[in-house]
Design a protein around this motif. Sequence first.
Motif, mmCIF file in Angstrom:
data_model
loop_
_atom_site.group_PDB
_atom_site.id
_atom_site.type_symbol
_atom_site.label_atom_id
_atom_site.label_comp_id
_atom_site.label_asym_id
_atom_site.label_seq_id
_atom_site.Cartn_x
_atom_site.Cartn_y
_atom_site.Cartn_z
ATOM 1 N N THR A 169 0.851 -1.197 0.000
ATOM 2 C CA THR A 169 0.000 0.000 0.000
ATOM 3 C C THR A 169 0.884 1.243 0.000
ATOM 4 N N THR A 172 0.601 4.798 4.505
ATOM 5 C CA THR A 172 -0.353 3.906 5.176
ATOM 6 C C THR A 172 0.329 2.729 5.865
ATOM 7 N N THR A 182 0.541 2.275 9.936
ATOM 8 C CA THR A 182 -0.755 1.949 10.533
ATOM 9 C C THR A 182 -1.105 0.482 10.301
#
Lengths: 456, 456
Positions: free
Chosen positions: A43, A47, A50
């Motif tokens: 991704t 991101t 997280t």
Amino acid sequence: MLRLGFAGRIYPVNPSYDQVLGMRAYPTVDDLEGPIDLAVVITPPSTVATIVERCARKGIRAVIVSTEGFAEAGKAGAKLQQQLLNTARHAGVRLIGPNTLGIVNTSNGLITNPYPMGYKRIRKGNIAYSSQSGVIGAHAQPMEDRSYHVGKTCDFGNKCDVDEADWLDYLMDDPGTRVIAMHMEAIKDGRRFMDRLRRTAARKPVFIFKTGRSEQGARASASHTGSLAQSPQICNDAFKQAGAIPVNTWQEFWEMPKVFESQPLPQGNRIAIVTLTGGVGVAATDVAVESGLAMAQFSDATMEILSGLSPNLTKNPIDVGPTMVLTDNPLAVYDTALTAVLSDPNVDCAAIILFAGSAPPVGTTVSMLARLKQRISKPMAVWMYGPRMHFRDKLSRQLEAFGLPAYLEMETAIRALGIAARYAKVKSELGREASRGSPTITTRRKAENRSKSPAS
Amino acid sequence: MLRLGFAGRIYPVNPSYDQVLGMRAYPTVDDLEGPIDLAVVITPPSTVATIVERCARKGIRAVIVSTEGFAEAGKAGAKLQQQLLNTARHAGVRLIGPNTLGIVNTSNGLITNPYPMGYKRIRKGNIAYSSQSGVIGAHAQPMEDRSYHVGKTCDFGNKCDVDEADWLDYLMDDPGTRVIAMHMEAIKDGRRFMDRLRRTAARKPVFIFKTGRSEQGARASASHTGSLAQSPQICNDAFKQAGAIPVNTWQEFWEMPKVFESQPLPQGNRIAIVTLTGGVGVAATDVAVESGLAMAQFSDATMEILSGLSPNLTKNPIDVGPTMVLTDNPLAVYDTALTAVLSDPNVDCAAIILFAGSAPPVGTTVSMLARLKQRISKPMAVWMYGPRMHFRDKLSRQLEAFGLPAYLEMETAIRALGIAARYAKVKSELGREASRGSPTITTRRKAENRSKSPAS
């Protein structure tokens, strides 16, 4: 992974799809169920941290971050990478990457490389290849054509967490790995790496192809992986001292390990060279001598058998070609000569140089060599020359199926045997040293404490 | 020869047949008519001297003796060889061989190698290869698959008369030869050879692959050609001093000359490396530095163009891959970057590293490179990696048809450029020296007198 026959369960995570390739897709990591061993993250850079946190909450302790755009992409990326690492350390997650093509395990079909090509038909084997670069994969190397015998591969990418030292920690006890070949640019923790290298090399051969040797190369390395490669003085000499085998070209990196995968270690450095043309025999002799091998002096018993075939056959290199041309049964001559030479107690290893001229004779020679290999357990390496690469490759693959490594170049074949002889010696020395004990263990404890500390 | 399209007349001589392949066969040399340039003798050793005498009577002054069983076969053979040589000298005939596969001239289809395979489809070129061994021929080397650009070949065999010095005498003025690559074991007349080598190297690059460098190799050489190879000290260093280029492997011997056949000489040693992956760029940089090349510093104008494409592109090696992935028109990026780099006055040569992953994009890149090559006259070398050898070979041949040498290994491509830069320097120095004059000419006269003497 589906095509490679991966037997485990796969959980696609994607907020936009319900299904991926017929498998149920989950919108987020939080929705996953069941024990999961490994997450592969592709991704956007911002991101990733997280997602790693979420993985940790789900009990996933191993993550591969394929995403690019971290330390290799400049200052902002380097900051993101540090955040990612902090998150992972805090959550107790180990990371491969970022900026990596991931790992391959041919024995169970695990492949996280997003480029699918080339993996299905590569020859499975017991060699572990690793790299700090995308060129490690079957998408980039002729693994099928050249038959590289891949067991496991790992692309470390920016290696913010898991590095070659961890890789060696794992491989030194991995029964599926007989030989290790590592391409590396930068070494993160020199002392820890050298400690692991020394202990692994005492048990299994470790080839190292270190790039970024030159100052300019080191700078180029910094610009694509975000870490600075070391200056030459701590490279090849240090690897050698630790019992590892430095190589200097891609070809050596890929092809040299084969000799250790299928062949026993030689008992000494005395080589017999069996050729079909004199000129190649001369060139091969030079390479043997330059590789630290000694031309074997045949025993009286062998000399008697050889001179019975032809007075020209008592020399090493043995040029069997002219005698074969003059006889009604050339293969019997070849078989007798080769068997005598390989059975000779004065011979530790053999280089076999074949001419892949036309199909039937060399095909029969291949079967003959296969039978010989079953009877005699000495390291051999084969070089086949001839006008058609495709035919050479085909016969080479046949030989390798019979447990005889076949090389693209004569020089690589002979040097591989030289390396095997040198490694056999190094291994017994390192073994003796290790059995004397303590310093190695102290270093190990220290290194392990350091690797556990989140501040390191 | 018939299949290669040899345009001259062929006269088979054979006492047992009236016709050979539809051509009239003559019972003996005495029965031949008309002017004949060359005789190829493949009769038993004891008959050869007589046949050479007959050839002389018919006005044939050049003879190739393919027959084995002379000096390489022991004392009796050595005596026969001396008789043969005496006969030839007395009759004024020049001999190639004995124990030779003869010569090939791809430009007129002359081929005296009795192994026909492989010659029809080899790529014709301007490289003259010679050897003291049968491995020189298209029957033994993948000349078609690897595209070696053969102009002429000569296997000297036992070289009782014609040797490498004569070969250089001929090739230095031969307009069909741009590069010379010689495999040799023994040097017959060191002073004469070094004189010819020096004079030829001042005009054309001469590669030398000297085997029998080791004492053991020299002994092995003696046993298959009947002449003793020299000890290492008069080998590679002496060749270098004479302006020649020593190589150490078969691959270098076959592949290195290509860079001189199709590329202009570089004006200096500053290289640009254009790659699609960072890891290969780092490895290539190491090889460049180790080959005596300097990484070019781009001019301001080039930097402006490159940074306009992406801030990551201003480094050398230029890793164009990541930028190409992020753009809608990757080829335009590649074309702009490559053109800017190659047009830069600070760049003397370029290594282009391509990824032969899938068919259409790399095919388009090949056409793009072909157009670039037409516009810019700087030496380039290409290395293509990827999973399929066949596909790599096919694209490499396309590139070579466009005048861009493509190499099997990255290291060979970069080293070839390093050699080109060094040779360009050596050539201008040798040229200056030669123009100063006399010592070279004196040596030449002496050597020529000696070679005319039947006692030498």
